[in-house]
Every structure is written in structure tokens, then in C-alpha cells.
Design an enzyme around this catalytic site. Structure first.
Site, PDB file in Angstrom:
ATOM      1  CG  HIS A 115      20.556  29.376 -17.347  1.00  0.00           C
ATOM      2  ND1 HIS A 115      20.254  30.307 -18.304  1.00  0.00           N
ATOM      3  CD2 HIS A 115      21.294  28.424 -17.964  1.00  0.00           C
ATOM      4  CE1 HIS A 115      20.744  29.913 -19.470  1.00  0.00           C
ATOM      5  NE2 HIS A 115      21.391  28.774 -19.286  1.00  0.00           N
ATOM      6  N   GLY A 136      35.499   8.355   7.755  1.00  0.00           N
ATOM      7  CA  GLY A 136      34.170   8.263   7.138  1.00  0.00           C
ATOM      8  C   GLY A 136      34.123   8.911   5.759  1.00  0.00           C
TER       9      GLY A 136
HETATM   10  O1  F6P Z   1      29.332  13.994  10.839  1.00  0.00           O
HETATM   11  C1  F6P Z   1      30.213  13.297  11.658  1.00  0.00           C
HETATM   12  C2  F6P Z   1      30.468  11.922  11.163  1.00  0.00           C
HETATM   13  O2  F6P Z   1      31.217  11.279  12.134  1.00  0.00           O
HETATM   14  C3  F6P Z   1      31.153  11.866   9.810  1.00  0.00           C
HETATM   15  O3  F6P Z   1      32.507  12.071   9.885  1.00  0.00           O
HETATM   16  C4  F6P Z   1      30.760  10.514   9.353  1.00  0.00           C
HETATM   17  O4  F6P Z   1      30.996  10.341   7.986  1.00  0.00           O
HETATM   18  C5  F6P Z   1      29.312  10.507   9.733  1.00  0.00           C
HETATM   19  O5  F6P Z   1      29.271  11.182  10.975  1.00  0.00           O
HETATM   20  C6  F6P Z   1      28.677   9.173   9.847  1.00  0.00           C
HETATM   21  O6  F6P Z   1      29.303   8.381  10.807  1.00  0.00           O
HETATM   22  P1  F6P Z   1      29.064   6.828  10.875  1.00  0.00           P
HETATM   23  O7  F6P Z   1      29.540   6.226   9.602  1.00  0.00           O
HETATM   24  O8  F6P Z   1      29.853   6.353  12.055  1.00  0.00           O
HETATM   25  O9  F6P Z   1      27.600   6.589  11.062  1.00  0.00           O
END
Ligand code: F6P
Length: 541
Positions: A386, A269
Site C-alpha cells: 500500500h 561489525g
Molecule cells: O559505520 C562504521 C562502523 O565502523 C561500522 O562498520 C560499525 O558496525 C559501526 O561503525 C560501529 O562501530 P563500533 O562497533 O566500533 O562502535
């Protein structure tokens, strides 16, 4: 099996070396070598890295690279590029590099060359983007699309938002882009408040198509669209597309898989902004701008794969992070882009770095006996100056900084750029060299005030310098940090591509959701704090 990191002779050599160098001042290192500012630099793909203002000598770099070699870094780089299943806990290859490989490349996964598929999706995305950008893709009532709303979270949001902001200068300005990620309804409400449903296209971006935030927002969007276009379900096909690896869930949601742009389980992801997840980016900058970005990624990939470790940008940056994290006890790194278009870059990097390397067990499942993932954070310059720079200059913690700057502004107005660049240079100079009590006294400062006005200096930084922000430079920068993260994980022997640490909270939230209903009668079985907070919420809601 790889030897325990802290037990290796290379680690011991670094530890001994640290004892000899830990108090050495950057002032002295520069004074004793007039060429330091030229020699501790390297350049790749148009990105110039000055790492001379780090608390290192030539020997430090030699020892760090010895450590990298002893961890089999070169072989592990090759293993990633050739599709070995280096994401061990999920038994997956890690091939974001295949997403930007040229059409004639070949990368095999389970006996199949994945590149033709990658380019088939890119071609489908391009054709779609041309129709939307050109006004030929019509909404349900016959109007052209003017608003693009990406619904996703984590890697399905942070990359797209960051890239949209970064490349805004190159975007088609008569299209409006919005990004909805938070399950907080305010995010949806504010993003859509002034949009005409008949001119709005929703991109539902989710690798798994099961993420509760995204599915909730997508359902709300579906209703919003139906309410605004007369309630005819056939409107969905004109106003919704999906980016996912999960065709079954996409069609169960009601989006025709003809309107789905796919990717694969070998794309993590947080490594997916150059896959179909980048559809909003392509809609903004067009297929050729997107292609330019992919070429930039690829150039950095090639640099990382083929350049000796001594000259290898991601490797140098990663080993410096290891040096600070493991020997100086540093906990955070500030990423400070002196380029307004990169305003979401630190937020993007937080997921990339911390979801990747925030692990306390090795790939073999043993607890590490050394620190791992640094905390990355930052804001664009000069705003941070800042705000929190005070702590970086005179606080008690050591915070290495990555400064990112460009020679040319995309909006050259008056002398803004000279002022901007003077500031970034002044900051790294002040951090490194500080100001001694003698210098402060020589300015006529009263004695009692002197300690307050002394800057100890010896605070390290990298400066990344490029010509001008562009799709290609963005690709190079992102790839630089992606590979930096991987190198760190190789040294620490952790899996940079899983994220089991986000699961527990998801499971617990799913259990709590029904318990929040005012008429929920089952006895609560959490700890007394959670039980009491649930009860309080029920009464207050
Ligand atoms: O936060 C966990 C996670 O699995 C991430 O690794 C990923 O980018 C996100 O959730 C969204 O997941 P998906 O694209 O399956 O909705």
C-alpha cells in the site's frame, strides 16, 4: 592477478547472452516449460528458494556459474572459512563463520585455534545471561534487572535490534529491551523515559569502543544511572557491561573488564550479531535459543562451503544479483519479508550489503569498470503493497524483489496467515506475468483507461519459503545473505570487509564539533556553504 572482470570471456559470453534474452518474457518462459516452477528451485537447511520468476534460462545460470568459477569462487569460499586474510586492506582474516562453529571444530588464525576462545566467551555470556534472566544479578540497590538497554550503532546495533524483534516471540517477556544508537539525544531520552535506573542494565556495544555516538550515549547513560541511584560510582559495575575488542578503552571508560565480553578483529561489525555483540539477543531468548540460532548459522555455512555451485543458495542469489546489476543495469533490490517479526531485517541488510559492497575500487586498488553494490531496501509485507509496490509494478525501473515467507505463523489467528501468504504469492505472480491490454480490454475497460491498467510484467523476484520463524531459521537467513554478499564481492573483486567510505565524514564531524560553539573565534576554513551553515547554526542554537 585476476583478469579485469569485463575483459573475461565469461563476461563477454554473458553480455552476448543478455542481448539474446533481454526482451524474453517470463510469460513465454513459463509457457514453454511447464516444469519451470519446480526445476528452478533449490532447498537448503529448510529454506526453499524458488528463483523461477527470474529473467533467466538454464543457459543463463550455466554462464553465470562459469563466471563464478572463472573468478575462483570455490577457492575464495575456502579461503574465508580457513582464516586466510581476505580482508586485504585491513590485513585481517574474516571469520564470522568461526563464531558459530561447534566446540570441537578447529579454525586457525596466526597459528592458533580460535574456537576454544569463541566458546569460552559464549560460556561466559551464558552464565551471565542465566543470572540476569533468573533475577540473581542484582543492581546497586539490590533490585533485580528488568530492563536491558543496548547502546551501539551500525553493526553493534542493527543486528541486535533486528534479532530481538525477529525472536521476540521466544523472548523472556518480563524483561524490557531498548536499543539506543543515534547520537540525537532524543533516542536516549525516549528509550529511558519510563525506566527505573535501579532495574536497568546498560550494554555498551562497540567493537572499537571509540565510536562517538556510542561513547556519547554511554556517558549520558552513566550520568543517568548515577543520578538515579544516588551517585555512588560503585553502581557502574552492577549496571554496565561492555561488548568490545578493546579492553583498554573499556576500562578507561570505567567498566571493569570482568564485565566485558570480548570478540576479535576477525569479526567485522556488520558480521558480529552472533558474537558477544549478540548479548542482548541471548538475554532475550536465553543461551539455548542463542545456541539454536548459531546452529542455524552453521548449517547454512556448511551448505555454502560444501554444496556444488549449481545448488548453492547464496551463490544462486548472488549470481542473480550480478546478472541484474551488471547486465540489466538494475540499481536496487527490494527485500520484502511477509513476517512481521522480520520488520527490521531490511534495515539490517542495508548495512550488511551496502557497507560491504559499496566500493568502486578493486582489492588491488584499481577503479572498477562495472557496477558494484546494489541498493537494498524494503519493508515487511503487506504494508509495502500500500506504499511503494506501485512503482515496482508500473514504474520505469526494474526492481528485483526477494520475497520471504513462512508457512506457519507464530501467532495463528483466524485466517490471517492464508491472507498473508495469498498476498505474497499474488505479488510475485503479478510482477512476473502482469496483465496485457487484451486482458484489460476483455474486462470491459474503456479504451482510454486501458494503458493505465496494463501491467507489463516481466519483473523478477525470488521467493524464499520456510516453515516457521525460529532462532535457527533466523541464523540460516542471516548467513544466507552474508554469504550472498561475499559471493558478489568475489565476482566484483572488491573487499567486502572494509568500510573506508565511512571515515571521511567521521573526521570532518570531529573538526566541526568545536566550531559550533557560540564563542568559537577562529576563522572557519570550510567551503562557503559549510561555513555559512555553521554560522547560522551558532546564531539559531
Ligand atoms: O559505520 C562504521 C562502523 O565502523 C561500522 O562498520 C560499525 O558496525 C559501526 O561503525 C560501529 O562501530 P563500533 O562497533 O566500533 O562502535
Amino acid at each position: 592477478m585476476t583478469a579485469t572482470l569485463t575483459g573475461t570471456p565469461q563476461w563477454k559470453a554473458l553480455s552476448d547472452h543478455y542481448d539474446t534474452i533481454k526482451d524474453t518474457q517470463l510469460r513465454d518462459l513459463f509457457a514453454s516449460d511447464s516444469q519451470r516452477g519446480q526445476s528452478l528451485t533449490t532447498e537448503a537447511a529448510g529454506l526453499y528458494l524458488d528463483y523461477s520468476k527470474n529473467r533467466i534460462t538454464a543457459e543463463t545460470m550455466t554462464l553465470l556459474l562459469d563466471l563464478a568459477r572463472s573468478r575462483g569462487l570455490s577457492e575464495k569460499i575456502e579461503a574465508m572459512f580457513t582464516g586466510e586474510k581476505i580482508n586485504l586492506t585491513e590485513n585481517r582474516a574474516v571469520l564470522h563463520t568461526a563464531l558459530r562453529a561447534p566446540r570441537d571444530a578447529s579454525v586457525m588464525v596466526d597459528g592458533e585455534n580460535v574456537i576454544p576462545e569463541v566458546h569460552a566467551v559464549l560460556d561466559k555470556m551464558s552464565a551471565f545471561c542465566d543470572r540476569v534472566r533468573g533475577g540473581q544479578w542484582k543492581g546497586h540497590t539490590g533490585k533485580s534487572i528488568r530492563n536491558i538497554v543496548n547502546i551501539g550503532i551500525g553493526g553493534s546495533d542493527l543486528g541486535p535490534v533486528m534479532a530481538y524483534e525477529a525472536l521476540r516471540h521466544f523472548s523472556q517477556r518480563d524483561l524490557t529491551f531498548r536499543f539506543i544508537s543515534n547520537v540525537d539525544a532524543t533516542d536516549f531520552a525516549e528509550a529511558t523515559v519510563d525506566l527505573d535506573p535501579a532495574e536497568t542494565l546498560f550494554i555498551v556495544a562497540s567493537k572499537t569502543f571509540t565510536t562517538i555516538e556510542t561513547m556519547t550515549n554511554a556517558s549520558t547513560a552513566r550520568q543517568w544511572l548515577l543520578d538515579g541511584t544516588g551517585g555512588d560510582e560503585s553502581a557502574i559495575a552492577k549496571h554496565f557491561v561492555a561488548l568490545s575488542t578493546n579492553a583498554e578503552k573499556v576500562s578507561a571508560f570505567g567498566i571493569d573488564t570482568a564485565n566485558m565480553f570480548g570478540f576479535w578483529d576477525w569479526v567485522g561489525g556488520r558480521y558480529s550479531m552472533d558474537s558477544a555483540i549478540g548479548l542482548s539477543t541471548m538475554l532475550a531468548v536465553g543461551p539455548s535459543g542463542f545456541r539454536e540460532m548459531l546452529d542455524g548459522f552453521h548449517e547454512m555455512d556448511q551448505h555454502f562451503r560444501t554444496t556444488p555451485l549449481e545448488e548453492n543458495l547464496p551463490v544462486i542469489m548472488a549470481m542473480l544479483s550480478v546478472w541484474y546489476a551488471n547486465f540489466f543495469g538494475v540499481e536496487t533490490t527490494a527485500v520484502l519479508p511477509y513476517e512481521q517479526y522480520l520488520k527490521r531485517f531490511p534495515a539490517y541488510l542495508q548495512q550488511l550489503t551496502m557497507e560491504s559492497n559499496g566500493k568502486y575500487v578493486t582489492v588491488q586498488g584499481e577503479q572498477v569498470d562495472h557496477e558494484t553494490g546494489l541498493i537494498y531496501w524494503g519493508e515487511p509485507g503487506t504494508n509495502g503493497q500500500h506504499s511503494f509496490y506501485q512503482l515496482i509494478h508500473q514504474g520505469t525501473r526494474l526492481i528485483p524483489c526477494d520475497f520471504i515467507a513462512f508457512a506457519k505463523s507464530l501467532n495463528p489467528i483466524g485466517n490471517h496467515q492464508d491472507i498473508l501468504i495469498a498476498n505474497v504469492l499474488a505479488q510475485s505472480e503479478a510482477l512476473a506475468f502482469g496483465k496485457t491490454a487484451e486482458e484489460v480490454k476483455a474486462e470491459g475497460t474503456e479504451d482510454w483507461l486501458v494503458p493505465h491498467r496494463v501491467f507489463q510484467g516481466n519483473r523478477p523476484s525470488n521467493t524464499l519459503f520456510a516453515d516457521q520463524m525460529s532462532p535457527s531459521v533466523l541464523g540460516k537467513l542471516v548467513a544466507l545473505y552474508e554469504h550472498n554478499v561475499y559471493v558478489q564481492s568475489v565476482i566484483w573483486d572488491i573487499d567486502a570487509f572494509d568500510q573506508w567510505g565511512v571515515e571521511l565524514g567521521k573526521v570532518l564531524a570531529t573538526k566541526i564539533i568545536p566550531e559550533l560553539a557560540s564563542d568559537h573565534s577562529d576563522e572557519l576554513s570550510h567551503d562557503s556553504s559549510t561555513n555559512h551553515l555553521i554560522e547560522r547554526y551558532r546564531k539559531m542554537k
